[in-house]
Write an enzyme that holds these catalytic residues in place. Structure first.
Site, mmCIF file in Angstrom:
data_model
loop_
_atom_site.group_PDB
_atom_site.id
_atom_site.type_symbol
_atom_site.label_atom_id
_atom_site.label_comp_id
_atom_site.label_asym_id
_atom_site.label_seq_id
_atom_site.Cartn_x
_atom_site.Cartn_y
_atom_site.Cartn_z
ATOM 1 N N CYS A 94 0.398 -1.169 -0.188
ATOM 2 C CA CYS A 94 -0.279 0.042 0.338
ATOM 3 C C CYS A 94 0.932 1.008 -0.262
ATOM 4 C CB CYS A 94 -0.784 0.066 0.627
ATOM 5 S SG CYS A 94 -2.152 1.210 1.231
ATOM 6 N N CYS A 127 0.106 5.090 7.191
ATOM 7 C CA CYS A 127 -0.394 4.432 8.511
ATOM 8 C C CYS A 127 0.880 3.863 8.982
ATOM 9 C CB CYS A 127 -1.275 3.436 8.230
ATOM 10 S SG CYS A 127 -2.056 4.206 6.445
ATOM 11 N N CYS A 166 0.720 0.422 10.244
ATOM 12 C CA CYS A 166 0.125 -0.772 9.885
ATOM 13 C C CYS A 166 0.739 -1.821 8.739
ATOM 14 C CB CYS A 166 -0.680 -0.156 8.743
ATOM 15 S SG CYS A 166 -1.861 -1.907 7.227
ATOM 16 N N CYS A 217 -16.702 -8.772 5.657
ATOM 17 C CA CYS A 217 -15.770 -7.543 5.177
ATOM 18 C C CYS A 217 -14.511 -7.443 4.383
ATOM 19 C CB CYS A 217 -15.967 -6.883 6.710
ATOM 20 S SG CYS A 217 -16.936 -7.114 7.812
ATOM 21 N N CYS A 268 -19.775 -5.641 3.606
ATOM 22 C CA CYS A 268 -18.488 -4.583 4.029
ATOM 23 C C CYS A 268 -17.733 -4.871 3.415
ATOM 24 C CB CYS A 268 -18.669 -4.717 5.785
ATOM 25 S SG CYS A 268 -18.043 -3.347 6.179
ATOM 26 N N CYS A 277 -19.398 2.672 8.704
ATOM 27 C CA CYS A 277 -18.743 1.860 9.733
ATOM 28 C C CYS A 277 -17.196 2.858 9.971
ATOM 29 C CB CYS A 277 -17.937 0.279 8.741
ATOM 30 S SG CYS A 277 -17.524 -0.304 10.511
ATOM 31 N N ARG A 287 -18.063 -1.846 18.113
ATOM 32 C CA ARG A 287 -17.216 -3.344 18.352
ATOM 33 C C ARG A 287 -15.963 -3.584 18.588
ATOM 34 N NH1 ARG A 287 -17.199 -3.849 12.412
ATOM 35 N NH2 ARG A 287 -19.073 -4.929 12.352
HETATM 36 N N1 SAM Z 1 -6.251 0.514 2.446
HETATM 37 C C1 SAM Z 1 -7.854 0.951 3.852
HETATM 38 C C2 SAM Z 1 -7.720 2.444 4.835
HETATM 39 O O1 SAM Z 1 -6.817 2.599 5.466
HETATM 40 O O2 SAM Z 1 -9.501 3.181 4.968
HETATM 41 C C3 SAM Z 1 -8.599 -0.234 3.996
HETATM 42 C C4 SAM Z 1 -7.939 -1.602 4.819
HETATM 43 S S1 SAM Z 1 -7.290 -0.562 6.673
HETATM 44 C C5 SAM Z 1 -5.958 -2.760 6.567
HETATM 45 C C6 SAM Z 1 -8.558 -0.546 7.610
HETATM 46 C C7 SAM Z 1 -8.207 -0.406 9.125
HETATM 47 O O3 SAM Z 1 -7.616 -1.336 10.189
HETATM 48 C C8 SAM Z 1 -7.960 0.812 9.036
HETATM 49 O O4 SAM Z 1 -7.864 2.230 9.224
HETATM 50 C C9 SAM Z 1 -7.055 0.971 10.767
HETATM 51 O O5 SAM Z 1 -8.027 1.469 11.568
HETATM 52 C C10 SAM Z 1 -7.074 -1.254 10.532
HETATM 53 N N2 SAM Z 1 -5.841 -1.261 11.061
HETATM 54 C C11 SAM Z 1 -4.723 -1.486 10.271
HETATM 55 N N3 SAM Z 1 -3.655 -1.917 10.946
HETATM 56 C C12 SAM Z 1 -4.269 -2.193 12.377
HETATM 57 C C13 SAM Z 1 -3.290 -2.491 13.282
HETATM 58 N N4 SAM Z 1 -1.667 -2.994 13.403
HETATM 59 N N5 SAM Z 1 -3.622 -2.871 15.234
HETATM 60 C C14 SAM Z 1 -4.970 -2.289 14.781
HETATM 61 N N6 SAM Z 1 -5.577 -1.860 13.313
HETATM 62 C C15 SAM Z 1 -5.145 -2.139 12.433
HETATM 63 FE FE1 SF4 Z 2 -2.679 0.985 3.672
HETATM 64 FE FE2 SF4 Z 2 -2.542 -0.289 5.920
HETATM 65 FE FE3 SF4 Z 2 -2.999 2.577 5.472
HETATM 66 FE FE4 SF4 Z 2 -4.576 1.125 4.946
HETATM 67 S S1 SF4 Z 2 -4.837 1.460 6.587
HETATM 68 S S2 SF4 Z 2 -4.344 2.651 3.673
HETATM 69 S S3 SF4 Z 2 -4.191 -0.689 3.746
HETATM 70 S S4 SF4 Z 2 -1.295 1.179 5.515
#
Ligand code: SAM
Ligand code: SF4
Ligand code: DTB
Length: 339
Positions: free
Chosen positions: A77, A81, A84, A121, A152, A212, A284
């Site tokens: 990606c 973040c 992530c 989801c 979802c 959500c 949730r």
């Molecule tokens: N890429 C898209 C986005 O970020 O909008 C969708 C997938 S993203 C993985 C969805 C959510 O997963 C993120 O907004 C975050 O809140 C949650 N998430 C990701 N990594 C995480 C982690 N290590 N621990 C807890 N929540 C996590």
């Molecule tokens: Fe990409 Fe992870 Fe951020 Fe979603 S949360 S936008 S998958 S880096």
């Protein structure tokens, strides 16, 4: 002051606070930061009492909605973040994969349904979907709906047109998290803004898709950031129908690996304050359950959590297995919420 006199003083403060509260359970969109901060600061028994009172006004406290997650496009990606494992900015050793084929996704959805999930989801590691990929996701949504499951998706930022396209495919919910407070956000993500997120949420809402939206705690934020995040969620023009509260899953190679661990009772408090301020939403208990005891999860249910991710995998990290959750429900006399 003697302990007994002190205890009486605490009791009378709690009672005074309780008397000052606006009608418990009223659906309000004008929560102030001070009010939300005061909820977080309540003595724990008082906070739990209020959360349970509100929860029972709108829900059967025995019922927990169960959703199963599937990563339909993993890793690589472009966003940064900090939490992530799927960001290409971090070296987590996670191999990137292409968008899954529709049939493979539907096979997973059938298995989720057979295990008792009512919502499926689909998550993609995208900044935003390409229109061609969106067509494939729409075919997945149609297939999931045809199985009798709620659908979802979480695909990153959406344009108004993309949200409308998803709605036409039958999408029930779109997940897009605010993640944290507006103030702390810039320390976690630099490649898109808080305003970008609010815009996508507005497009989803305008398209008539259920929202959500929640966040992550345990990222090294201050208590005031949890106050800010809940205040923002509870003052959106409409409350999200689902509010996922994630405890950070710390993944090796991400910048947040090693962040100070949050007191799990503060996680329970966050659930309770979400429940009180957004009384009709499904709250949730999301990522992070593997590191929580059954007893902490039970406190989360008592605090008003009424939804979980069900199945041994979240997107890329692990989650308690179905057998474990079934056994916990049985111990608690709780049941999956019917669709
Ligand atoms: N890429 C898209 C986005 O970020 O909008 C969708 C997938 S993203 C993985 C969805 C959510 O997963 C993120 O907004 C975050 O809140 C949650 N998430 C990701 N990594 C995480 C982690 N290590 N621990 C807890 N929540 C996590
Ligand atoms: Fe990409 Fe992870 Fe951020 Fe979603 S949360 S936008 S998958 S880096
Ligand atoms: C949400 O709030 N939590 C889920 C879902 N929405 C998409 C994702 C949790 C991801 C945890 C880390 C992982 O497994 O990659």
């Amino acid at each position: 002051m003697s302990t007994i006199v002190e205890a009486r003083e605490v009791k009378s403060q709690a009672v005074k606070h309780f008397e000052k509260l606006p009608a418990l359970g009223a659906v309000r969109y004008d929560w102030t930061r001070d009010e939300v901060r005061a909820l977080f600061a309540l003595p724990f028994p008082e906070l739990m009492f209020q959360a349970q009172t509100v929860h029972r006004m709108y829900f059967d406290p025995r019922e927990v909605q169960v959703s199963t997650l599937l990563s339909i496009k993993t890793g690589g990606c472009p966003e940064d973040c900090g939490y992530c494992p799927q960001s290409s900015h971090h070296d987590t050793g996670l191999p990137a994969s292409k968008l899954m084929e529709v049939e493979k996704v539907l096979a997973e959805a059938r298995a989720a349904k057979a295990s008792g999930a009512t919502r499926f989801c689909m998550g993609a590691a995208w900044r935003s979907p390409k229109d061609r990929d969106l067509e494939t996701v729409c075919a997945m949504v149609e297939g999931v709906k045809a199985l009798g499951l709620e659908s979802c998706a979480t695909l990153g930022m959406l344009s108004p047109e993309q949200a409308i396209r998803l709605k036409r495919s039958g999408l029930d919910y779109y997940n897009h998290n605010l993640d944290t407070s507006a103030e702390f956000y810039g320390s976690i993500i630099t490649t898109r803004t808080y305003a970008d997120r609010l815009n996508t949420l507005a497009h989803v809402r305008d398209a008539g898709i259920n929202v959500c939206c929640g966040g992550i705690v345990g990222m090294g934020e201050e208590a005031e950031d949890r106050v800010g995040m809940i205040t923002t969620l509870a003052t959106l023009p409409a409350h999200p129908e689902s509010v996922p509260i994630n405890m950070l899953v710390q993944v090796e190679g991400t910048p947040l690996k090693g962040a100070a661990k949050l007191d799990q009772l503060d996680f329970v408090r966050t659930i309770a304050v979400a429940r009180i301020t957004m009384p009709r939403s499904m709250v949730r208990l999301s990522a992070g359950r593997e590191e929580m005891s059954d007893e902490i999860q039970t406190l989360c249910f008592l605090a008003g959590a009424n939804s979980i991710f069900y199945g041994a995998k979240l997107l890329t990290t692990s989650n308690p297995g179905e057998d474990h959750d079934t056994a916990l429900f049985a111990r608690l006399g709780m049941v999956p919420m019917p669709a």
